[in-house]
Design a protein around this motif. Structure first.
Motif, PDB file in Angstrom:
ATOM      1  N   LYS A   1      -6.432  12.580  46.518  1.00 44.19           N
ATOM      2  CA  LYS A   1      -7.016  13.430  48.312  1.00 44.19           C
ATOM      3  C   LYS A   1      -5.995  14.305  48.023  1.00 44.19           C
ATOM      4  O   LYS A   1      -5.010  14.307  48.718  1.00 44.19           O
ATOM      5  CB  LYS A   1      -7.146  12.114  48.741  1.00 44.19           C
ATOM      6  N   VAL A   2      -5.832  15.474  47.444  1.00 46.85           N
ATOM      7  CA  VAL A   2      -5.170  16.993  46.956  1.00 46.85           C
ATOM      8  C   VAL A   2      -5.378  18.334  47.827  1.00 46.85           C
ATOM      9  O   VAL A   2      -6.777  17.890  47.278  1.00 46.85           O
ATOM     10  CB  VAL A   2      -4.725  16.803  45.720  1.00 46.85           C
ATOM     11  N   GLY A   3      -4.931  18.356  49.183  1.00 53.14           N
ATOM     12  CA  GLY A   3      -5.879  18.839  49.702  1.00 53.14           C
ATOM     13  C   GLY A   3      -7.401  18.679  50.201  1.00 53.14           C
ATOM     14  O   GLY A   3      -7.827  19.766  49.912  1.00 53.14           O
ATOM     15  N   GLY A   4      -7.874  18.017  49.757  1.00 53.99           N
ATOM     16  CA  GLY A   4      -9.361  17.207  50.539  1.00 53.99           C
ATOM     17  C   GLY A   4      -9.836  17.631  49.098  1.00 53.99           C
ATOM     18  O   GLY A   4     -11.307  17.091  49.036  1.00 53.99           O
ATOM     19  N   GLU A   5      -9.306  17.833  47.763  1.00 56.46           N
ATOM     20  CA  GLU A   5     -10.169  18.294  46.283  1.00 56.46           C
ATOM     21  C   GLU A   5      -9.234  16.326  45.780  1.00 56.46           C
ATOM     22  O   GLU A   5      -8.909  16.599  46.271  1.00 56.46           O
ATOM     23  CB  GLU A   5      -9.084  18.751  45.288  1.00 56.46           C
ATOM     24  N   ASN A   6     -10.212  15.684  45.276  1.00 60.45           N
ATOM     25  CA  ASN A   6     -10.457  13.857  44.700  1.00 60.45           C
ATOM     26  C   ASN A   6      -9.971  14.581  43.436  1.00 60.45           C
ATOM     27  O   ASN A   6     -10.177  15.927  42.838  1.00 60.45           O
ATOM     28  CB  ASN A   6     -12.018  13.483  44.283  1.00 60.45           C
ATOM     29  N   VAL A   7      -8.973  13.947  42.898  1.00 59.16           N
ATOM     30  CA  VAL A   7      -8.221  14.263  41.104  1.00 59.16           C
ATOM     31  C   VAL A   7      -8.671  13.103  40.602  1.00 59.16           C
ATOM     32  O   VAL A   7      -7.503  12.061  41.698  1.00 59.16           O
ATOM     33  CB  VAL A   7      -7.015  14.795  41.404  1.00 59.16           C
ATOM     34  N   GLY A   8      -8.362  12.487  39.695  1.00 51.55           N
ATOM     35  CA  GLY A   8      -8.317  10.995  39.242  1.00 51.55           C
ATOM     36  C   GLY A   8      -7.241  11.401  37.934  1.00 51.55           C
ATOM     37  O   GLY A   8      -6.942  12.162  37.259  1.00 51.55           O
ATOM     38  N   ALA A   9      -6.329  10.067  39.099  1.00 53.06           N
ATOM     39  CA  ALA A   9      -5.281   9.595  37.746  1.00 53.06           C
ATOM     40  C   ALA A   9      -4.952   9.935  36.293  1.00 53.06           C
ATOM     41  O   ALA A   9      -4.817  10.784  35.662  1.00 53.06           O
ATOM     42  CB  ALA A   9      -4.439   9.216  38.252  1.00 53.06           C
TER      43      ALA A   9
END
Length: 542
Positions: free
Chosen positions: A447-455
């Motif tokens: 959860k980067v700055g409110g954005e979902n990011v898949g590893a």
């Protein structure tokens, strides 16, 4: 969701019944090749019978637990089948366990006998490890143990030459069975059926203790018949099996090889050059290497000759597209690169790529479920099924599903939900082609700055770099963004030139800013479970 177009019946025989049948049918045929030993079906049956008699004489009865703590050595195989011949359940402990994991699983599994070895003391001294885990072993008598840390255990048996003390020598233990009548063993086997638990395999713990998956005789056969039917396995063929026996990728293929009267090669500790020599010597047809860490060192070996090794017909590898394409380029012409989605709770295989699928699908997709298995995508919060194309949690049910978590009713209830669906904790979707696409762990979302990011998305991108063999991405706390990605990277070789600033620079303009790793840490070894990088230990390195 579509199903694999393969035929076959649901298992009706137990695993011991399979071995008895093959020993009678093809006793002189090799079942397993090790660097220093070959076991035929007849030899395995005879040795398993001896172990079963000793277990029975030592008080093991149907449903009791026998544990093993050994790498992929030939001695493990008759102990495993011997436990099943005695009607017992085999607890296959991870041979890489250290003090904490071993202490927990020995006690939790309620194993009555532990079988181990001193043959690999240069790698790990199990005698010393057990003395640390069970400090009150000192001064006790072999086969009459009473230890506080594992109160159910009455015997520890060790392969080797050492005698005396609390740990019994294997020859001393086997001598117990000489007076046991065959009728007693047959009676014990007859009490077990295909729906009974054959083995307990502990899944790797991350934030909690390992969970013991109960895998049944039928579940292991049903699951792995998927693999054998896709590749067309028969008694004339052989397989490279590097996966640990304490993993479903070891015990599972071993089961379907038994069913078909085929053979496999393996070794206690991974040595790519030795394996290439064995692949050539035994003209191995199928490479069940599973993961790039095992596949690439073998295929990249100067001794692996793709022009000459035309007897290799298939290779199973799970990895990102760039890695899959590289592996395919190293295989002999005509050899099929195959993919799957699996987990311990599915006895190892949930979906598998069809043999007749184009390469583009086999390297990207996880394939289709077999006829006996259903797969769906569900909302991980509401558990309601999703439409095709929607990303959600992969769930499955069917004839290969595990029975339960041993002595863990809460985790079982959380995982096996209404309708018999098994929650995987993995993200995926059903593509337009009707096949399953694995998109990483649900908990592997940043959860980067409110954005979902898949590893997995970042890892796949990084592994397209020609210098990178393997990349793993984790999230680390950040005061401003909440969480940011950090990449751990293994380079192809010592000549590869890539530093942190270069890696980050290549990501700029190619990935959204919040997906770009803030740091790159270069490693040569990975903290591993049986088959997977343990990301929680990567966090410890930070």
């Amino acid at each position: 969701m579509k199903k694999l177009d393969i035929s076959g019946e649901i298992a009706t025989a137990t695993i011991p019944e399979l071995l008895q049948k093959q020993a009678e049918k093809c006793g002189d045929r090799p079942y397993a090749h090790f660097p220093d030993k070959t076991l035929t079906y007849a030899q395995l049956h005879a040795q398993a019978t001896d172990w079963a008699a000793a277990f029975h004489a030592a008080g093991i009865r149907p449903g009791d637990h026998v544990a093993t703590l050994m790498p992929n050595c030939w001695e493990w195989v008759p102990v495993y089948y011997g436990a099943l011949y005695a009607g017992a359940i085999l607890v296959a402990l991870n041979s890489r366990y250290k003090r904490h994991e071993l202490a927990y699983t020995l006690a939790h599994s309620r194993s009555k006998i532990l079988v181990t070895t001193e043959a690999f003391a240069e790698h790990v001294d199990y005698r010393e490890l057990l003395a640390d885990v069970l400090p009150d072993l000192s001064g006790q008598t072999a086969m009459q143990l009473n230890v506080k840390a594992a109160p159910d255990m009455n015997s520890i048996v060790m392969f080797g030459k050492s005698t005396g003390g609390a740990i019994a020598n294997h020859e001393e233990f086997l001598a117990l069975g000489t007076s046991v009548q065959p009728e007693a063993l047959q009676s014990a086997r007859d009490t077990r059926n295909v729906d009974d638990t054959a083995a307990i395999i502990y899944t790797s713990g991350t934030t909690s203790n390992p969970k013991g998956c109960e895998l049944t005789h039928g579940g292991l056969q049903n699951c792995w018949s998927t693999f054998s039917r896709v590749i067309g396995l028969d008694e004339t063929q052989s397989m490279w099996l590097p996966m640990p026996f304490f993993h479903t990728g070891g015990i599972g293929p071993m089961t379907t090889i038994l069913e078909h009267g085929a053979s496999f090669i393996t070794q206690p500790h991974f040595d790519a050059e030795e394996i290439v020599e064995m692949i050539e010597r035994y003209e191995v047809n199928h490479l069940y290497s599973g993961f790039p860490q095992l596949t690439l060192p073998v295929l990249e070996s100067p001794r692996f000759d793709r022009e000459r090794f035309t007897f290799v017909k298939s290779c199973l590898n799970v990895g990102p597209e760039a890695t899959q394409r590289r592996i395919d380029s190293l295989l002999p012409d005509g050899a099929l690169l195959l993919n799957l989605f699996g987990m311990t709770e599915g006895s190892g295989i949930v979906t598998f790529t069809p043999a007749d699928a184009p390469l583009s699908l086999r390297i990207k997709s996880s394939g289709l479920p077999p006829p006996h298995t259903d797969v769906r995508i569900a909302d991980p919060e509401t558990l309601e099924p999703c439409e095709d194309g929607t990303v959600g949690e992969i769930q499955f049910r069917g004839a290969g599903a595990f029975k339960k978590y041993y002595r863990n009713h809460e985790a079982t209830a959380e995982t096996i939900i209404e309708g018999g669906w098994v929650r995987t904790g993995d993200r995926g979707k059903v593509g337009e082609d009707g096949t399953l696409y694995f998109l990483g762990r649900i908990k592997d979302m940043l959860k980067v700055g409110g954005e979902n990011v898949g590893a997995l998305e970042i890892e796949s991108f990084l592994q397209e770099f020609p210098e990178i063999r393997l990349a793993q991405v984790i999230g680390v706390p950040d005061e401003r963004m909440g969480e940011v990605p950090v990449a751990f990277v293994e380079l192809m070789d010592d000549d590869a030139v890539l530093d942190e600033s270069q890696l980050i620079a290549r990501c700029e303009g190619q990935l959204a800013k919040w997906k770009i790793p803030r740091r790159a840490i270069f490693v040569k070894e990975w903290p591993m479970s049986a088959t997977k990088v343990q990301k929680f230990r990567l966090r410890d390195l930070l």
